[in-house]
Motif scaffolding. Structure first.
Motif, mmCIF file in Angstrom:
data_model
loop_
_atom_site.group_PDB
_atom_site.id
_atom_site.type_symbol
_atom_site.label_atom_id
_atom_site.label_comp_id
_atom_site.label_asym_id
_atom_site.label_seq_id
_atom_site.Cartn_x
_atom_site.Cartn_y
_atom_site.Cartn_z
ATOM 1 N N PHE A 148 104.717 1.016 46.004
ATOM 2 C CA PHE A 148 105.148 0.863 44.429
ATOM 3 C C PHE A 148 106.373 -0.277 44.537
ATOM 4 N N ALA A 149 106.069 -1.022 44.302
ATOM 5 C CA ALA A 149 107.920 -1.860 44.217
ATOM 6 C C ALA A 149 108.460 -1.738 42.715
ATOM 7 N N ASP A 150 107.588 -1.164 41.766
ATOM 8 C CA ASP A 150 108.133 -0.729 40.719
ATOM 9 C C ASP A 150 107.105 0.390 40.005
ATOM 10 N N ALA A 151 107.024 0.988 38.537
ATOM 11 C CA ALA A 151 106.088 1.088 38.333
ATOM 12 C C ALA A 151 104.679 1.110 38.295
ATOM 13 N N ARG A 152 105.025 0.095 37.714
ATOM 14 C CA ARG A 152 103.245 -1.583 37.745
ATOM 15 C C ARG A 152 102.799 -1.798 38.993
ATOM 16 N N ASN A 153 103.956 -2.280 39.834
ATOM 17 C CA ASN A 153 103.579 -3.071 41.149
ATOM 18 C C ASN A 153 103.399 -2.092 42.298
ATOM 19 N N GLY A 154 101.842 -1.767 42.872
ATOM 20 C CA GLY A 154 102.001 -1.862 43.719
ATOM 21 C C GLY A 154 100.802 -2.406 45.065
ATOM 22 N N ILE A 155 100.752 -1.712 46.034
ATOM 23 C CA ILE A 155 99.764 -2.390 47.171
ATOM 24 C C ILE A 155 99.024 -1.270 48.508
ATOM 25 N N ALA A 156 98.399 -0.820 48.325
ATOM 26 C CA ALA A 156 97.542 0.147 49.417
ATOM 27 C C ALA A 156 96.911 -1.369 49.985
ATOM 28 N N VAL A 157 97.469 -0.474 51.656
ATOM 29 C CA VAL A 157 96.865 -1.029 53.048
ATOM 30 C C VAL A 157 95.852 -0.009 53.830
ATOM 31 N N GLY A 158 94.828 -0.944 54.703
ATOM 32 C CA GLY A 158 94.279 -0.067 55.290
ATOM 33 C C GLY A 158 93.679 -0.884 57.010
ATOM 34 N N ALA A 159 92.542 -0.315 56.924
ATOM 35 C CA ALA A 159 91.687 -1.103 58.145
ATOM 36 C C ALA A 159 91.085 -2.282 58.128
ATOM 37 N N PHE A 160 91.213 -3.343 59.092
ATOM 38 C CA PHE A 160 90.823 -4.823 59.251
ATOM 39 C C PHE A 160 91.422 -5.423 58.119
ATOM 40 N N SER A 161 92.627 -5.493 58.415
ATOM 41 C CA SER A 161 93.884 -5.824 56.593
ATOM 42 C C SER A 161 93.650 -6.079 55.470
ATOM 43 N N THR A 162 92.765 -4.371 55.442
ATOM 44 C CA THR A 162 93.035 -4.977 54.044
ATOM 45 C C THR A 162 94.090 -4.022 53.061
ATOM 46 N N ALA A 163 93.794 -4.910 51.584
ATOM 47 C CA ALA A 163 94.699 -4.894 51.388
ATOM 48 C C ALA A 163 94.036 -4.438 49.550
ATOM 49 N N LEU A 164 94.919 -3.531 49.108
ATOM 50 C CA LEU A 164 94.560 -3.666 47.251
ATOM 51 C C LEU A 164 95.921 -3.896 47.004
ATOM 52 N N SER A 165 96.175 -4.765 45.481
ATOM 53 C CA SER A 165 97.310 -4.647 44.533
ATOM 54 C C SER A 165 96.946 -4.479 43.463
ATOM 55 N N THR A 166 97.921 -3.979 42.712
ATOM 56 C CA THR A 166 97.695 -3.370 41.538
ATOM 57 C C THR A 166 98.906 -4.095 40.989
ATOM 58 N N THR A 167 99.190 -4.934 39.319
ATOM 59 C CA THR A 167 99.724 -4.681 38.196
ATOM 60 C C THR A 167 99.823 -3.882 37.140
ATOM 61 N N ASP A 168 99.405 -3.045 37.483
ATOM 62 C CA ASP A 168 99.128 -2.025 36.092
ATOM 63 C C ASP A 168 99.061 -0.450 35.700
#
Length: 351
Positions: A148-168
């Motif tokens: 997480f960059a801060d309390a609300r903004n984060g990213i999860a990464v994994g296989a085959f360039s998978t990336a999921l982000s959150t802003t809440d």
């Protein structure tokens, strides 16, 4: 063969999977009828169940919260220590039995763990209990790392360039593109490289350690990513920023590379070892400790310019390391959580 099976050798966490077959079966402690009924209920819900061996079986990643250490691993196990790794207890509510491969805490209470089945779970009580926030088993895209960059903004990464982000704050997650479309004409950049490890760089930057010698850098809290090619053509599993602002990335076959310009250019560090490294920590005195496969543990006291590598007699695979009790670190891997000397001289002397 499914995509999931193809990716099992794509990260430090995945390499540890080779050791699962040789581990003892998950032990169920002697329980009374009420406790047995509780275990059956947890199993029926697909939640992690109590095990006397939770801290002594495969643990893949760990977070250092200061007084508390939280580690995650197979069967959805989450274990907690409040005495720097001397003793461990299991989290009471974890709504998954998937292999957990990454964990990150925003503060001493709020944390996230990710793993296979694209599972993302969240805690707001320091790891004692967890809630399921995302899961997509059918996609067969295991997640390897979260930050997480801060309390609300984060990213999860994994296989085959998978990336999921959150802003809440992890309540909702959406697919994010890390690879430019179309990909830039960079030799060796695969269209869907596995994204193995997130880490924080200098001056607010974020990095992803990836495959074929690539890393990805973001200077806007993960909104956009720039691919950077190192002279190496193998896999990187993680990285760490040191006290002097330099960056180390590490991975296959003893490869450690160092950057003094924020990740733009890289020079190889001669570790003198062919053992792959999967985890790193920075001690209070500036010592860098790397933990890896085949019992390899490496120490640097000169900001990553050179390393002294020792070989544990157990020859087990390790993928994470944090500061431990006085004179020790805690390394995590096939045998679970293991106390290990925090310097090469102490290890060789047997202290």
């Amino acid at each position: 063969m499914s995509k999931l099976k193809n990716v099992l050798m794509g990260s430090a966490a995945a390499l540890m999977m080779a050791g699962i077959a040789s581990l003892p079966a998950q032990a169920v402690p002697t329980v009374n009828q009420e406790e047995a009924a509780q275990i059956r209920e947890l199993e029926s819900k697909g939640w992690a169940t109590p095990s006397d061996l939770a801290a002594r079986s495969l643990l893949v990643a760990a977070a250092d919260l200061g007084e508390r250490i939280v580690a995650v691993g197979q069967f959805g196990h989450v274990v907690i220590s409040d005495d720097r790794g001397e003793t461990w207890r299991q989290a009471s509510q974890v709504p998954t039995q998937a292999l957990l491969t990454g964990v990150y805490f925003v503060d001493d209470k709020t944390g996230y763990a990710v793993g296979h089945d694209a599972v993302i779970i969240k805690t707001e009580d320091g790891g004692e209990t967890w809630e399921l926030k995302y899961s997509d088993p059918e996609a067969e895209m295991p997640l390897f790392s979260v930050m997480f960059a801060d309390a609300r903004n984060g990213i999860a990464v994994g296989a085959f360039s998978t990336a999921l982000s959150t802003t809440d704050g992890g309540e909702t997650w959406n697919l994010q593109s890390v690879i430019p479309d179309p990909p830039p004409p960079l030799e060796g950049l695969e269209y869907e490289p596995h994204l193995n490890g997130l880490f924080r760089g200098p001056s607010g930057s974020l990095f992803i350690a990836a495959e074929t010698g690539f890393i990805f850098r973001s200077t806007d809290n993960g909104a956009n990513w720039e691919p950077i090619k190192t002279p190496y053509f193998g896999s990187f599993w993680g990285g760490i920023t040191l006290n002097d602002g330099s960056i180390l990335i590490y991975g296959m076959r003893g490869n450690v590379w160092r950057s003094d310009d924020g990740g733009t250019t890289w020079a190889q560090v001669d570790t003198g070892s062919r053992k792959s490294f999967g985890g790193a920590t920075l001690l209070e005195d500036g010592t860098v400790v790397l933990a890896g496969l085949n019992g390899g543990v490496a120490y640097s006291t000169d900001n990553g310019r050179s390393f002294d590598v020792v070989d544990r007699p157990d020859r087990k695979g390790y993928s994470a390391v944090v500061n431990g009790p006085d004179g020790h670190v805690i390394i995590f891997g096939e045998p679970g959580a293991v106390k290990h000397p925090d310097n090469a001289e102490a290890f060789r002397s047997g202290s």
